[in-house]
Design a protein around this motif. Sequence first.
Motif, PDB file in Angstrom:
ATOM      1  N   CYS A 117      -4.201  -4.308  -2.154  1.00  0.00           N
ATOM      2  CA  CYS A 117      -3.729  -5.075  -0.994  1.00  0.00           C
ATOM      3  C   CYS A 117      -4.695  -6.202  -0.632  1.00  0.00           C
ATOM      4  O   CYS A 117      -4.268  -7.322  -0.318  1.00  0.00           O
ATOM      5  CB  CYS A 117      -3.537  -4.150   0.202  1.00  0.00           C
ATOM      6  SG  CYS A 117      -2.152  -3.019   0.020  1.00  0.00           S
ATOM      7  N   LEU A 118      -5.994  -5.913  -0.668  1.00  0.00           N
ATOM      8  CA  LEU A 118      -6.974  -6.950  -0.362  1.00  0.00           C
ATOM      9  C   LEU A 118      -6.914  -8.075  -1.387  1.00  0.00           C
ATOM     10  O   LEU A 118      -7.039  -9.260  -1.042  1.00  0.00           O
ATOM     11  CB  LEU A 118      -8.381  -6.347  -0.306  1.00  0.00           C
ATOM     12  CG  LEU A 118      -8.639  -5.339   0.811  1.00  0.00           C
ATOM     13  CD1 LEU A 118     -10.071  -4.820   0.751  1.00  0.00           C
ATOM     14  CD2 LEU A 118      -8.365  -5.953   2.181  1.00  0.00           C
TER      15      LEU A 118
ATOM     16  N   ALA B 288      -6.085   6.151  -2.701  1.00  0.00           N
ATOM     17  CA  ALA B 288      -6.279   5.286  -1.537  1.00  0.00           C
ATOM     18  C   ALA B 288      -7.131   4.065  -1.855  1.00  0.00           C
ATOM     19  O   ALA B 288      -6.823   2.946  -1.441  1.00  0.00           O
ATOM     20  CB  ALA B 288      -6.910   6.084  -0.400  1.00  0.00           C
TER      21      ALA B 288
ATOM     22  N   LEU C 166      -7.834   6.056   7.875  1.00  0.00           N
ATOM     23  CA  LEU C 166      -8.172   4.684   8.270  1.00  0.00           C
ATOM     24  C   LEU C 166      -7.462   4.271   9.549  1.00  0.00           C
ATOM     25  O   LEU C 166      -8.016   3.538  10.372  1.00  0.00           O
ATOM     26  CB  LEU C 166      -7.811   3.707   7.146  1.00  0.00           C
ATOM     27  CG  LEU C 166      -8.597   3.822   5.842  1.00  0.00           C
ATOM     28  CD1 LEU C 166      -8.023   2.860   4.800  1.00  0.00           C
ATOM     29  CD2 LEU C 166     -10.075   3.537   6.077  1.00  0.00           C
TER      30      LEU C 166
ATOM     31  N   PHE D 255      -6.543   7.832   3.139  1.00  0.00           N
ATOM     32  CA  PHE D 255      -5.872   6.601   3.549  1.00  0.00           C
ATOM     33  C   PHE D 255      -5.394   6.700   4.989  1.00  0.00           C
ATOM     34  O   PHE D 255      -5.615   5.793   5.801  1.00  0.00           O
ATOM     35  CB  PHE D 255      -4.699   6.314   2.613  1.00  0.00           C
ATOM     36  CG  PHE D 255      -3.959   5.043   2.940  1.00  0.00           C
ATOM     37  CD1 PHE D 255      -4.436   3.821   2.507  1.00  0.00           C
ATOM     38  CD2 PHE D 255      -2.787   5.088   3.685  1.00  0.00           C
ATOM     39  CE1 PHE D 255      -3.754   2.650   2.818  1.00  0.00           C
ATOM     40  CE2 PHE D 255      -2.102   3.917   3.997  1.00  0.00           C
ATOM     41  CZ  PHE D 255      -2.593   2.701   3.551  1.00  0.00           C
TER      42      PHE D 255
ATOM     43  N   VAL E 227      -2.931  -2.880   5.976  1.00  0.00           N
ATOM     44  CA  VAL E 227      -3.343  -1.571   5.455  1.00  0.00           C
ATOM     45  C   VAL E 227      -3.569  -0.596   6.615  1.00  0.00           C
ATOM     46  O   VAL E 227      -3.130   0.564   6.569  1.00  0.00           O
ATOM     47  CB  VAL E 227      -4.622  -1.709   4.608  1.00  0.00           C
ATOM     48  CG1 VAL E 227      -5.256  -0.341   4.354  1.00  0.00           C
ATOM     49  CG2 VAL E 227      -4.311  -2.400   3.285  1.00  0.00           C
TER      50      VAL E 227
ATOM     51  N   ALA F 227      -1.604   2.873   7.408  1.00  0.00           N
ATOM     52  CA  ALA F 227      -2.332   4.130   7.561  1.00  0.00           C
ATOM     53  C   ALA F 227      -2.013   4.792   8.895  1.00  0.00           C
ATOM     54  O   ALA F 227      -1.979   6.018   9.005  1.00  0.00           O
ATOM     55  CB  ALA F 227      -3.833   3.876   7.440  1.00  0.00           C
TER      56      ALA F 227
ATOM     57  N   PHE G 179      -5.830  -6.574   5.271  1.00  0.00           N
ATOM     58  CA  PHE G 179      -6.526  -5.384   5.755  1.00  0.00           C
ATOM     59  C   PHE G 179      -5.858  -4.856   7.029  1.00  0.00           C
ATOM     60  O   PHE G 179      -5.731  -3.641   7.216  1.00  0.00           O
ATOM     61  CB  PHE G 179      -7.999  -5.692   6.011  1.00  0.00           C
ATOM     62  CG  PHE G 179      -8.814  -4.478   6.392  1.00  0.00           C
ATOM     63  CD1 PHE G 179      -8.920  -3.404   5.539  1.00  0.00           C
ATOM     64  CD2 PHE G 179      -9.461  -4.422   7.611  1.00  0.00           C
ATOM     65  CE1 PHE G 179      -9.653  -2.276   5.880  1.00  0.00           C
ATOM     66  CE2 PHE G 179     -10.207  -3.307   7.974  1.00  0.00           C
ATOM     67  CZ  PHE G 179     -10.300  -2.231   7.100  1.00  0.00           C
TER      68      PHE G 179
ATOM     69  N   SER H 135     -10.073   2.358  13.497  1.00  0.00           N
ATOM     70  CA  SER H 135      -9.661   0.965  13.295  1.00  0.00           C
ATOM     71  C   SER H 135     -10.363   0.019  14.267  1.00  0.00           C
ATOM     72  O   SER H 135     -10.614  -1.143  13.943  1.00  0.00           O
ATOM     73  CB  SER H 135      -8.140   0.836  13.453  1.00  0.00           C
ATOM     74  OG  SER H 135      -7.710   1.369  14.687  1.00  0.00           O
TER      75      SER H 135
ATOM     76  N   VAL I 197      -5.846   0.202  -1.439  1.00  0.00           N
ATOM     77  CA  VAL I 197      -6.484  -0.738  -0.521  1.00  0.00           C
ATOM     78  C   VAL I 197      -7.007  -1.950  -1.282  1.00  0.00           C
ATOM     79  O   VAL I 197      -6.825  -3.103  -0.846  1.00  0.00           O
ATOM     80  CB  VAL I 197      -7.632  -0.049   0.254  1.00  0.00           C
ATOM     81  CG1 VAL I 197      -8.413  -1.074   1.067  1.00  0.00           C
ATOM     82  CG2 VAL I 197      -7.075   1.033   1.174  1.00  0.00           C
TER      83      VAL I 197
ATOM     84  N   SER J 299       0.833  -1.205   0.000  1.00  0.00           N
ATOM     85  CA  SER J 299       0.000   0.000   0.000  1.00  0.00           C
ATOM     86  C   SER J 299       0.869   1.257   0.000  1.00  0.00           C
ATOM     87  O   SER J 299       0.557   2.240  -0.683  1.00  0.00           O
ATOM     88  CB  SER J 299      -0.934   0.001   1.219  1.00  0.00           C
ATOM     89  OG  SER J 299      -0.200  -0.037   2.433  1.00  0.00           O
TER      90      SER J 299
END
Length: 339
Positions: free
Chosen positions: A100-101, A93, A169, A166, A246, A250, A243, A185, A97, A82
Amino acid sequence: MQSGSPNAIDLAIKYGFLVLMAGLIVFFGVMADGFLSPHSAVFILQSVAITGILALGVTATLVVGGFDLSIGAVATSALMLSSYAMVVWQLDAVSAVALCLAMGLLVGLVNGLLIVKMKVPDLLATLGMMFLLVGLQRIPTEGRSISTGMTLPDGSTASGVFSEGFLMLGRHRLDFILPNLVPLSVVFLVLIAIGVWVFLELTRHGRLMYAIGSNAKAAGLAGANVNGYKVAAYMISGTLASFGGVLLAARLGRGDVASGNNLLLDSVAAALIGFAVLGASKPNAFGTAIGALFVGILLQGLTMMNAPYYTQDFIKGGVLVIALVFTFALSGRGGRARG
């Protein structure tokens, strides 16, 4: 367990861990100044969020009788990917994301196929994936951390930046009783934990996954798609781990490989401690979330008491053993958890 009023061992099995956690809070509250302050609570919640999300992924693999050792490496790879996507490739962003997922989903798919198609034992398959990712995530930057304005291996300067959306998050906090108290988060952790709990406990698919973990051969004879559910469990684990990475990127606002060093151990500890919560004696989402909170409380308390960093893993391991004693030794159960 016999009918009638519960005896001391029954009560210890069901509530012993929660009593232990309450005692730990009281102990740190007395011994460490400021432990019960809102600032300390925020720090615990922030650390719990990422650990808990990874641990919920581990829980999914434990449910089907497997185990995922690659989650820490997947999270760190997502942290680096990311960061690289935004700083070097200048992606937005949402794209970073999503990338990455997708990476986490793919890693989980490969892990699952190695295990069910190639018959590689789960620990060996995910251990190999862990080493592969640990090496791969260092190659693009030749082992350097990723930050805004960094010098790339070819001598050029990266011109991308971390977008505010981003960074939000991992850094934004919501008002709850006090202003800016609950990290965003943590909201993600709660929503994911509820989703995993509902899926595992209240749906047919979740019950089939527990059946597979208890007796895969019997579940297969009953018509369950054993291989399909096992692959799905590793895909869930990979996606949640990415996740979590990520969110860590962030929060830090940079890509630092060393930042994910303890993610695997803490997440596995949280998932295994979850076996002891309310005497569940099996992997479960609620217990895992409580286990993550316990790990966060323990580490924050030790830090505030200035306990040497090199003793923390030892203490964490000792507490994990005690928690598992509540689950297996006191209840007379052996082997893996029941379904």
